[in-house]
Design a protein around this motif. Structure first.
Motif, PDB file in Angstrom:
ATOM      1  N   VAL A 151      47.579  51.180  38.506  1.00  0.00           N
ATOM      2  CA  VAL A 151      46.784  51.386  39.718  1.00  0.00           C
ATOM      3  C   VAL A 151      47.733  51.571  40.901  1.00  0.00           C
ATOM      4  N   GLN A 152      47.178  52.059  41.994  1.00  0.00           N
ATOM      5  CA  GLN A 152      47.983  52.281  43.193  1.00  0.00           C
ATOM      6  C   GLN A 152      47.626  51.247  44.261  1.00  0.00           C
ATOM      7  N   PRO A 157      53.002  51.886  42.877  1.00  0.00           N
ATOM      8  CA  PRO A 157      52.394  51.752  41.547  1.00  0.00           C
ATOM      9  C   PRO A 157      52.504  50.300  41.067  1.00  0.00           C
ATOM     10  N   ILE A 158      51.385  49.725  40.679  1.00  0.00           N
ATOM     11  CA  ILE A 158      51.378  48.354  40.168  1.00  0.00           C
ATOM     12  C   ILE A 158      50.531  48.307  38.906  1.00  0.00           C
ATOM     13  N   LEU A 159      50.410  47.119  38.309  1.00  0.00           N
ATOM     14  CA  LEU A 159      49.685  46.987  37.054  1.00  0.00           C
ATOM     15  C   LEU A 159      48.507  46.027  37.171  1.00  0.00           C
ATOM     16  N   ASP A 171      44.955  43.916  44.117  1.00  0.00           N
ATOM     17  CA  ASP A 171      45.747  44.707  45.066  1.00  0.00           C
ATOM     18  C   ASP A 171      45.618  46.220  44.871  1.00  0.00           C
ATOM     19  N   ALA A 172      44.600  46.658  44.182  1.00  0.00           N
ATOM     20  CA  ALA A 172      44.420  48.101  43.970  1.00  0.00           C
ATOM     21  C   ALA A 172      43.793  48.763  45.194  1.00  0.00           C
ATOM     22  N   LYS A 173      44.165  50.000  45.398  1.00  0.00           N
ATOM     23  CA  LYS A 173      43.487  50.874  46.364  1.00  0.00           C
ATOM     24  C   LYS A 173      42.909  52.092  45.650  1.00  0.00           C
ATOM     25  N   ILE A 174      43.638  52.608  44.652  1.00  0.00           N
ATOM     26  CA  ILE A 174      43.211  53.789  43.904  1.00  0.00           C
ATOM     27  C   ILE A 174      43.388  53.521  42.408  1.00  0.00           C
ATOM     28  N   ILE A 175      42.387  53.870  41.622  1.00  0.00           N
ATOM     29  CA  ILE A 175      42.498  53.838  40.165  1.00  0.00           C
ATOM     30  C   ILE A 175      42.102  55.225  39.663  1.00  0.00           C
ATOM     31  N   PRO A 200      44.298  50.202  54.331  1.00  0.00           N
ATOM     32  CA  PRO A 200      45.110  51.291  53.768  1.00  0.00           C
ATOM     33  C   PRO A 200      45.647  51.043  52.370  1.00  0.00           C
ATOM     34  N   THR A 201      45.772  49.778  51.943  1.00  0.00           N
ATOM     35  CA  THR A 201      46.401  49.516  50.641  1.00  0.00           C
ATOM     36  C   THR A 201      45.548  48.683  49.688  1.00  0.00           C
ATOM     37  N   HIS A 202      44.395  48.250  50.126  1.00  0.00           N
ATOM     38  CA  HIS A 202      43.506  47.435  49.286  1.00  0.00           C
ATOM     39  C   HIS A 202      42.106  48.021  49.290  1.00  0.00           C
TER      40      HIS A 202
END
Length: 256
Positions: A151-152, A157-159, A171-175, A200-202
């Motif tokens: 996810v973003q 990029p995180i998991l 902590d996702a913003k985009i999947i 902007p990030t969540h």
């Protein structure tokens, strides 16, 4: 499998130091949130997702006597800063297995150099056994398949992780669509929802609810919640009957 929410707050916790918001004065225990992390338990093993600055307090609160591994979602301090406090477990059990993206492991090596040192080690330092995770490659952990979900977090990029019938994403913003497909038919989803206003990030709560409609889990628990979300009891009344605000110390049993 049992899921325990150790902390459900954002990076500064709830209430925030020095802030005088209405939620800061709430008498409801559900409005007191440590930094986000969770404990998964199955077959006699305990696995943490992330290691927050409140790790020691969380372990003591839940009387955790052993911990077999830690899965890291990403390197930000609210998800990693408690790593030194694994020392009692390491002294009892040996090296702590940790799992994370190569970039995350490298950041931990920098921030906790003494933990990873191979020479002139401090005798009381904790020690770890490193397993690098790729977002395209599932792995087996104590008999259960773990599927990484890319996810973003803004541009980072995180998991997230799917383990059996449970998926945990914070902590996702985009999947992206390809990653969403890994979540279909999941029974229990944990998903971040920072607040009502956009961020902007969540994900905010509206964006989280849109994703939930697409994934269609049986039940969803929202986490990584800020004090600006509002009072737990009031926000919960606004949610669909299959979506719940998670709160610290909530325990959920995951169906196989």
């Amino acid at each position: 499998m049992k899921l325990t929410f150790l902390g459900t707050g954002t990076s500064q916790g709830v209430p925030v130091i020095g802030m005088n918001t209405p939620v800061a004065h709430s008498k409801d225990k559900k409005d007191k949130r440590l930094r986000t992390s969770a404990l998964l338990s199955w077959g006699g093993v305990n696995v943490n997702i992330d290691c927050s600055p409140d790790f020691r307090q969380q372990m003591l609160r839940h009387k955790v006597q052993h911990l077999e591994a830690i899965l890291f979602t990403h390197e930000h301090a609210d998800h990693t800063a408690g790593l030194d406090d694994i020392r009692p477990f390491v002294h009892k059990q040996g090296d702590m297995p940790i799992y994370g993206l190569p970039r995350v492991i490298e950041q931990l090596r920098i921030r906790f150099a003494y933990i990873f040192a191979t020479e002139n080690r401090y005798a009381g330092a904790p020690s770890v056994k490193v397993f690098e995770v790729e977002d395209t490659t599932p792995f087996v952990l104590f008999g259960k398949e773990v599927i990484p979900i890319a996810v973003q977090h803004g541009t980072l990029p995180i998991l997230g992780y799917r383990i059996g019938n449970m998926a945990y994403i914070t902590d996702a913003k985009i999947i992206e669509k390809e990653q969403l497909s890994k979540l279909y038919k999941v029974d229990t989803l944990v998903l971040n929802a920072l607040r009502k206003a956009p961020h902007p990030t969540h994900l905010n709560i509206e964006e989280a609810l849109e994703l939930i409609k697409e994934i269609r889990p049986r039940q969803t628990f929202l986490t990584h919640i800020s004090q600006t979300m509002g009072f737990h009891s009031l926000v919960q009344k606004e949610l669909p009957p299959y979506v719940f605000l998670a709160y610290d110390n909530l325990v959920v049993t995951i169906k196989d």
